[in-house]
Design an enzyme around this catalytic site. Structure first.
Site, PDB file in Angstrom:
ATOM      1  N   SER A  71       0.715  -1.394   0.095  1.00 35.60           N
ATOM      2  CA  SER A  71       0.126  -0.052  -0.067  1.00 35.60           C
ATOM      3  C   SER A  71       0.922   1.178   0.040  1.00 35.60           C
ATOM      4  O   SER A  71       0.357   2.459  -0.176  1.00 35.60           O
ATOM      5  CB  SER A  71      -0.903   0.019   1.236  1.00 35.60           C
ATOM      6  OG  SER A  71      -2.056  -0.649   0.861  1.00 35.60           O
ATOM      7  N   LYS A  74       0.267   3.490  -3.036  1.00 36.79           N
ATOM      8  CA  LYS A  74      -0.827   4.104  -3.116  1.00 36.79           C
ATOM      9  C   LYS A  74      -0.491   5.584  -3.172  1.00 36.79           C
ATOM     10  O   LYS A  74      -1.211   6.510  -3.830  1.00 36.79           O
ATOM     11  CB  LYS A  74      -1.727   3.905  -2.220  1.00 36.79           C
ATOM     12  CG  LYS A  74      -2.456   2.582  -2.247  1.00 36.79           C
ATOM     13  CD  LYS A  74      -3.366   2.058  -0.885  1.00 36.79           C
ATOM     14  CE  LYS A  74      -3.856   0.446  -1.292  1.00 36.79           C
ATOM     15  NZ  LYS A  74      -4.493   0.100  -0.208  1.00 36.79           N
ATOM     16  N   TYR A 198      -3.966  -2.386 -10.321  1.00 37.95           N
ATOM     17  CA  TYR A 198      -3.644  -2.413  -8.768  1.00 37.95           C
ATOM     18  C   TYR A 198      -2.835  -3.352  -8.074  1.00 37.95           C
ATOM     19  O   TYR A 198      -1.801  -3.045  -7.328  1.00 37.95           O
ATOM     20  CB  TYR A 198      -5.135  -2.303  -8.192  1.00 37.95           C
ATOM     21  CG  TYR A 198      -5.153  -2.330  -6.719  1.00 37.95           C
ATOM     22  CD1 TYR A 198      -4.861  -1.078  -6.025  1.00 37.95           C
ATOM     23  CD2 TYR A 198      -5.241  -3.561  -5.860  1.00 37.95           C
ATOM     24  CE1 TYR A 198      -5.060  -1.195  -4.720  1.00 37.95           C
ATOM     25  CE2 TYR A 198      -5.234  -3.573  -4.651  1.00 37.95           C
ATOM     26  CZ  TYR A 198      -5.262  -2.157  -3.798  1.00 37.95           C
ATOM     27  OH  TYR A 198      -5.026  -2.361  -2.606  1.00 37.95           O
ATOM     28  N   TYR A 250      -3.915   3.292   7.824  1.00 36.00           N
ATOM     29  CA  TYR A 250      -5.396   2.318   8.301  1.00 36.00           C
ATOM     30  C   TYR A 250      -5.921   2.698   9.166  1.00 36.00           C
ATOM     31  O   TYR A 250      -5.983   4.037   9.551  1.00 36.00           O
ATOM     32  CB  TYR A 250      -5.006   0.624   8.408  1.00 36.00           C
ATOM     33  CG  TYR A 250      -3.926   0.267   7.396  1.00 36.00           C
ATOM     34  CD1 TYR A 250      -4.181   0.192   5.932  1.00 36.00           C
ATOM     35  CD2 TYR A 250      -2.670  -0.210   7.902  1.00 36.00           C
ATOM     36  CE1 TYR A 250      -3.378  -0.075   4.957  1.00 36.00           C
ATOM     37  CE2 TYR A 250      -1.698  -0.624   6.859  1.00 36.00           C
ATOM     38  CZ  TYR A 250      -2.220  -0.640   5.377  1.00 36.00           C
ATOM     39  OH  TYR A 250      -1.260  -1.191   4.565  1.00 36.00           O
ATOM     40  N   VAL A 268       1.219  -3.629   3.782  1.00 35.74           N
ATOM     41  CA  VAL A 268       1.381  -4.776   4.492  1.00 35.74           C
ATOM     42  C   VAL A 268       2.455  -5.731   4.246  1.00 35.74           C
ATOM     43  O   VAL A 268       2.561  -6.486   5.090  1.00 35.74           O
ATOM     44  CB  VAL A 268      -0.127  -5.564   4.427  1.00 35.74           C
ATOM     45  CG1 VAL A 268      -1.202  -5.047   4.938  1.00 35.74           C
ATOM     46  CG2 VAL A 268      -0.139  -5.971   2.981  1.00 35.74           C
TER      47      VAL A 268
HETATM   48  N1  GLU Z   1      -2.454  -5.014  -2.203  1.00 33.68           N
HETATM   49  C1  GLU Z   1      -2.842  -5.227  -0.906  1.00 33.68           C
HETATM   50  C2  GLU Z   1      -4.354  -5.425  -0.772  1.00 33.68           C
HETATM   51  O1  GLU Z   1      -5.120  -4.772  -1.820  1.00 33.68           O
HETATM   52  C3  GLU Z   1      -2.404  -3.933  -0.232  1.00 33.68           C
HETATM   53  C4  GLU Z   1      -2.696  -4.098   1.059  1.00 33.68           C
HETATM   54  C5  GLU Z   1      -1.868  -3.007   1.776  1.00 33.68           C
HETATM   55  O2  GLU Z   1      -0.731  -2.904   2.074  1.00 33.68           O
HETATM   56  O3  GLU Z   1      -2.562  -2.320   2.676  1.00 33.68           O
HETATM   57  O4  GLU Z   1      -4.965  -5.978   0.067  1.00 33.68           O
END
Ligand code: GLU
Length: 317
Positions: A71, A74, A198, A250, A268
């Site tokens: 993530s 992002k 993604y 998060y 994660v």
């Molecule tokens: N590619 C992971 C998902 O979509 C990203 C999760 C993360 O790092 O928050 O679940």
């Protein structure tokens, strides 16, 4: 110490001390296992890298080991999408912390398919869809990868195909989010295209050193170096930093802001990028996660770092 112009010798000592303390930690959190390929990573690893305003890199631990940025990507896709679409992006995704887990479906239904912010999965999938708009998935992915390489000044950065496949094979929840948003028209393209891009950008592998380098544009008001090449506008860089502070961890974002006091984004895979505006970009990585999915040791290390340096976005200038 006010946190300004810390002599690099002092920074080196602080970074080395923190790395030594983290090496001795026994409670290292739990490696993410919902993406099977991530479950194979050795939890004993740790790295901390500071990239300073004058271009110096201060490193400790496994700074040259590649890990899945997940993530953290992002942040980079948001910067790319904002650069392309500008303010129009905000008609499709909000800017409020969610207080729900990163893959929550419930909230999306309440809010009629418009995700709370660009850092929860649903929001990041919308951002990816906006980058994809007029392109083939391969072209969009190439743009994202090229952008990350440019930010980090490193052409060697690549996607880990095993991680991407692992997520494609098991990403049913993300597929649900994407299909749901397609039904509301928040996502415009075919959900499978958006998801493919993604999953692949989440599977970009970087070292902690590369991550610290890639965060520089956010530390220096949208420029790769103070007064250097501009990546995005000052305003956009500050907006992204505001979102990292409020939504970057998060539903542990409030706790991270409270303990660390810097904008940051976690993934994660155990990575965190954080910025000290005007002074430094920081990469930190350790694969074991805490209960809300943030790296246990990287969060702790950043807390110790800001305590010992006095770095905080709330510090008087
Ligand atoms: N590619 C992971 C998902 O979509 C990203 C999760 C993360 O790092 O928050 O679940």
């Amino acid at each position: 110490m006010k946190g300004h112009n810390i002599p690099s010798g002092d920074l080196r000592r602080i970074v080395a001390e923190i790395a030594a303390e983290m090496a001795a930690e026994t409670d290292r959190g739990t490696v993410a296992d919902y993406i099977p390929q991530l479950a194979k990573v050795d939890p004993k690893q740790f790295a901390l890298v500071i990239s300073t305003a004058d271009g110096e890199f201060i490193t400790a631990g496994d700074a040259e080991t590649h890990f899945s940025i997940q993530s953290v990507s992002k942040v980079f896709t948001l910067a790319l999408a904002l650069g392309k679409l500008g303010e129009r992006l905000w008609t499709r995704v909000g800017r409020e912390p969610s207080g729900d887990p990163f893959n929550s479906i419930v909230q999306l239904e309440h809010e009629r398919g418009v995700p709370r912010n660009p850092f929860i999965n649903a929001g990041a999938i919308v951002v990816t869809d906006s980058i994809l708009s007029d392109y083939e998935p391969k072209e969009a992915l190439a743009q994202i990868l090229q952008f990350v390489r440019y930010l980090a000044s490193d052409e060697a950065i690549a996607i880990d195909p095993a991680v991407a496949k692992s997520e494609l094979d098991t990403g049913f929840r993300n597929a649900a989010l994407a299909n749901f948003m397609r039904a509301y028209g928040t996502i415009i393209g075919p959900p499978e295209h958006t998801l493919g891009v993604y999953f692949h950008h989440c599977a970009i592998a970087m070292t902690t050193r590369q991550l610290a380098a890639a965060g520089r544009f956010l530390a220096f008001d949208g420029q790769l170096d103070p007064g250097g090449s501009r990546v995005i506008s000052t305003r956009m860089a500050r907006q992204i930093n505001a979102l990292m502070l409020t939504c970057g961890h998060y539903d542990g974002s409030g706790e991270f802001a409270f303990r660390v006091g810097l904008p940051g984004k976690s993934g994660v895979g155990g990575g965190i990028v954080a910025v000290v505006p005007g002074q430094a970009s920081i990469g930190c990585w350790s694969p074991g996660l805490n209960a809300v999915g943030n790296s246990q040791l990287a969060s702790r290390a950043l807390e110790l770092l800001t305590r010992r340096t006095g770095w905080s976005i709330f510090a008087p200038r």
